[in-house]
Design an enzyme around this catalytic site. Structure first.
Site, mmCIF file in Angstrom:
data_model
loop_
_atom_site.group_PDB
_atom_site.id
_atom_site.type_symbol
_atom_site.label_atom_id
_atom_site.label_comp_id
_atom_site.label_asym_id
_atom_site.label_seq_id
_atom_site.Cartn_x
_atom_site.Cartn_y
_atom_site.Cartn_z
ATOM 1 N N LYS A 116 0.813 -1.216 0.000
ATOM 2 C CA LYS A 116 0.000 0.000 0.000
ATOM 3 C C LYS A 116 0.846 1.267 0.000
ATOM 4 O O LYS A 116 0.497 2.269 -0.626
ATOM 5 C CB LYS A 116 -0.951 0.003 1.205
ATOM 6 N N LYS A 208 -6.974 -8.693 -8.350
ATOM 7 C CA LYS A 208 -8.150 -8.751 -7.487
ATOM 8 C C LYS A 208 -9.151 -7.660 -7.864
ATOM 9 O O LYS A 208 -8.764 -6.544 -8.227
ATOM 10 C CB LYS A 208 -7.718 -8.575 -6.027
ATOM 11 N N LYS A 211 -12.032 -1.582 -5.657
ATOM 12 C CA LYS A 211 -12.752 -0.307 -5.717
ATOM 13 C C LYS A 211 -11.946 0.750 -6.454
ATOM 14 O O LYS A 211 -12.506 1.694 -7.013
ATOM 15 C CB LYS A 211 -13.024 0.211 -4.298
#
Length: 354
Positions: A116, A208, A211
């Site tokens: 991240k 994956k 969003k």
């Protein structure tokens, strides 16, 4: 280790639109777990959301939207406890105690922070680095015995187990002296997902479903209308070969494997059963069947979510009621932790100093 009453805890971040992956990997399972005898707590983890900057107005809306998704999917707030994390202060307070139990080396091994934060780690927030410890506090504030986890959260649950074990070891004498037996915290067990716990992008079966994907066609949002759902499935990336009759035939075909997994999860059957019905069929046959199944399952949820989000007062009342019930449990845990650690707690019977 002492025996613990079975309790299930799980949380969902309120960041952006919920999609099919969130539904199959988490929310659908939450509904199914209501059939267990265990108490179930489902938390909108808004403290985790602010590890990266959030627009305040958008965040409020997203907290309510995730709650609406819980309710629309079938979570009963009378049978389960539905709340948002920031309304229960024991989460943050217990996280500090756990910061003093967890070891720096444990956090340095967390791969999700590296993913991240990317190359700009020096500018990442401390919260983003430390949020696995808060996740441990989320779980152990209720002394949860089980947590449903996806592939990307297994490492964090291992950290939770390590923290619980070290706390039990470090304070073993005090735990016993306060009448808690051989261990205060359970070593929480994972509840591993079903056939589509990891749902991949409709545009790239190696990634994956997310969003944050720039293409809205890469995901099915829980707020999508029936026509949009069907259209996205018809446009989903596939190859030119028919579906195989055996699971082994999906091994080098990520997009086909993803669509078969989605069908299996929505229908509540195995991948093998899907291939028994569709093995040898072209995608021109399989995609319409998948689209019909997805619309049947998801369109009613989207409609109910729109109805619920139009009444934010009702959603806020559900969250407030759930937070009150959750805090009753978490406060007992934190009071016991303070006694075990050696803090002096305020007694309600003490007279004011004059």
């Amino acid at each position: 280790m002492a025996a613990f009453t079975e309790l299930v805890f799980s949380g969902v971040q309120p960041t952006g639109n919920l999609h099919l992956g969130n539904y199959l990997g988490a929310v659908k399972r939450f509904v199914e777990m209501q059939g267990r005898e265990a108490q179930c707590l489902y938390c909108v983890v808004d403290l985790h959301a602010i590890t990266v900057w959030q627009d305040p107005e958008a965040l409020r809306g997203q907290i309510r939207e995730v709650t609406a998704a819980f309710l629309a999917a079938g979570i009963d707030p009378k049978r389960s406890i539905v709340f948002n994390q920031s309304q229960v202060p024991q989460h943050a307070e217990l996280a500090w105690v756990f910061n003093c139990v967890a070891r720096l080396g444990w956090l340095n091994r967390m791969t999700q922070f590296k993913e991240k934060a990317g190359k700009d780690r020096e500018n990442a927030s401390i919260g983003l680095y430390d949020y696995p410890v808060l996740m441990a506090a989320d779980i152990l504030a209720y002394r949860a015995t089980h947590v449903p986890v996806g592939e990307d959260q297994k490492q964090h649950l291992e950290l939770t187990r390590d923290i619980a074990q070290k706390f039990n070891t470090d304070f073993a004498k005090s735990i016993a002296a306060h009448g808690h037996g051989e261990g205060f915290f359970p070593i929480t067990e994972p509840l591993i997902g079903g056939p589509a716990a990891r749902v991949m992008s409709l545009r790239d079966g190696s990634k994956k479903m997310s969003k944050s994907d720039p293409s809205d066609n890469a995901r099915i949002n829980l707020t999508d209308e029936a026509d949009t759902i069907a259209q996205k499935i018809r446009r989903a990336k596939t190859d030119s070969e028919p579906l195989p009759s055996e699971i082994a035939g999906l091994k080098e075909r990520p997009e086909a494997d993803n669509l078969v997994g989605i069908y299996a999860a929505l229908a509540g059957i195995t991948r093998e059963a899907v291939l028994r019905d569709f093995g040898g069929a072209q995608f021109s046959t399989f995609k319409p069947a998948l689209a019909d199944l997805a619309v049947t399952n998801l369109a009613p949820i989207a409609g109910e979510m729109r109805r619920l989000t139009a009444d934010p007062g009702h959603i806020d009342a559900v969250l407030a009621d759930g937070a009150g019930r959750a805090e009753t449990i978490a406060a007992q845990t934190l009071d016991a932790v303070k006694d075990i650690v050696g803090f002096v707690r305020r007694s309600p019977n003490l007279q004011a100093v004059r």
